[in-house]
Design an enzyme around this catalytic site. Structure first.
Site, PDB file in Angstrom:
ATOM      1  CG  ASP A   1      -1.999   1.028   1.192  1.00  0.00           C
ATOM      2  OD1 ASP A   1      -2.301   1.519   0.081  1.00  0.00           O
ATOM      3  OD2 ASP A   1      -2.554   1.360   2.248  1.00  0.00           O
TER       4      ASP A   1
ATOM      5  NE  ARG B   1      -8.427   1.137   4.820  1.00  0.00           N
ATOM      6  CZ  ARG B   1      -7.991   2.398   4.880  1.00  0.00           C
ATOM      7  NH1 ARG B   1      -7.923   3.002   6.065  1.00  0.00           N
ATOM      8  NH2 ARG B   1      -7.636   3.042   3.788  1.00  0.00           N
TER       9      ARG B   1
ATOM     10  N   GLY C   1       0.350   5.239  -4.677  1.00  0.00           N
ATOM     11  CA  GLY C   1      -0.200   6.511  -5.146  1.00  0.00           C
ATOM     12  C   GLY C   1       0.317   7.690  -4.351  1.00  0.00           C
TER      13      GLY C   1
ATOM     14  CD  GLU D   1       0.848 -11.807  16.963  1.00  0.00           C
ATOM     15  OE1 GLU D   1       0.848 -10.594  17.265  1.00  0.00           O
ATOM     16  OE2 GLU D   1       0.229 -12.683  17.613  1.00  0.00           O
TER      17      GLU D   1
ATOM     18  NE  ARG E   1      -6.826   1.804  -6.224  1.00  0.00           N
ATOM     19  CZ  ARG E   1      -5.643   1.627  -5.648  1.00  0.00           C
ATOM     20  NH1 ARG E   1      -4.534   1.641  -6.378  1.00  0.00           N
ATOM     21  NH2 ARG E   1      -5.556   1.450  -4.348  1.00  0.00           N
TER      22      ARG E   1
ATOM     23  CB  THR F   1     -12.745  -7.824  -5.582  1.00  0.00           C
ATOM     24  OG1 THR F   1     -12.822  -7.568  -4.169  1.00  0.00           O
ATOM     25  CG2 THR F   1     -12.357  -9.282  -5.799  1.00  0.00           C
ATOM     26  CD  GLU F   2     -12.993  -4.805  -2.441  1.00  0.00           C
ATOM     27  OE1 GLU F   2     -13.901  -5.649  -2.302  1.00  0.00           O
ATOM     28  OE2 GLU F   2     -11.783  -5.076  -2.300  1.00  0.00           O
ATOM     29  CG  ASN F   3      -7.273  -2.336  -6.095  1.00  0.00           C
ATOM     30  OD1 ASN F   3      -6.332  -3.093  -5.888  1.00  0.00           O
ATOM     31  ND2 ASN F   3      -7.641  -1.423  -5.207  1.00  0.00           N
TER      32      ASN F   3
END
Length: 237
Positions: free
Chosen positions: A17, A191, A20, A204, A68, A63-65
């Site tokens: 992550d 998250r 961008g 962990e 964009r 799946t959410e990308n």
């Protein structure tokens, strides 16, 4: 005297992550951030293999990308193709088996063909397993597993009473692999973002305020040290 390296956990997951934000920080287009992130992915993957990680699962495309901007998604698809071609050309010198988890049917035919070629070419490898999570979502994976089990019940191959956690695990993309011990997320976000929802029950988590392209091998060492400082109880005392 050289410091003794800590034994890495068997299975490490990484939520890559911050590409961008890295690009914005360097006054570059987002596509350049993804390119920098892809290059770092190669470095970290090779290092993880060298230090003895058994399974490395990286979150490459969720799946959410798809939501964009079209230009950014197109750039990511181009990077995936570049990586896969490189894997077929150069990466096969590494003793790494590459697997893809997620619904790859949504990708273009040429990308699916490259995915199949890389999986087939790396199948004989006996070293680290690299899971590339592409068009992957933890919820979608669980629904897929439940649907597959239901279909087997309907076909008479299973009965509802057969289902327990161990059996359900066999319907997941990661069937036969150990659950992740450590999940790392650079970028400062804290998250799970739909990553390995079933598998991460007792993993962990280590978060870093470092953007993924700036995440170094020493940061991976630091995450492993943090992992070793934790006391894993698995729900016990």
């Amino acid at each position: 005297m050289a410091e003794k390296r800590l034994q890495p956990p068997a299975h490490i997951g990484v939520i890559m992550d911050g590409n961008g934000r890295w690009a914005k920080k360097h006054f570059q287009p987002r596509s350049m951030g993804h390119r920098a992130g892809a290059q770092n992915f190669r470095t970290i993957t090779r290092y993880a293999s060298q230090i003895g990680v058994k399974v490395l699962t990286v979150y490459a495309f969720s799946t959410e990308n798809w939501s964009r901007p079209t230009e950014e998604v197109g750039a990511l698809m181009g990077l995936f193709k570049d990586y896969l071609r490189e894997a077929l050309r150069d990466f096969m010198d590494e003793n790494i088996r590459v697997r893809f988890i997620g619904d790859v049917s949504a990708f273009s035919p040429d990308l699916r063909e490259l995915i199949a070629e890389v999986e087939e070419a790396s199948a004989p490898k006996t070293g680290m397993v690299l899971n590339l999570a592409m068009n992957y979502g933890g919820r979608a994976e669980i629904v897929r597993a439940a649907r597959t089990f239901a279909e087997e019940v309907q076909a008479g191959r299973r009965s509802p009473g057969d289902l327990d956690e161990a059996l359900f695990d066999r319907y997941l993309y990661t069937a036969g692999q150990p659950a992740p011990d450590l999940i790392i997320r650079p970028s400062g976000e804290q998250r799970v973002s739909n990553f390995l929802l079933w598998q991460c029950a007792y993993a962990e988590f280590v978060y870093f305020d470092i953007l993924w392209p700036d995440f170094k091998t020493e940061d991976l060492d630091r995450a492993i040290a943090i992992y070793h400082s934790r006391q894993r109880r698995f729900g016990g005392v």
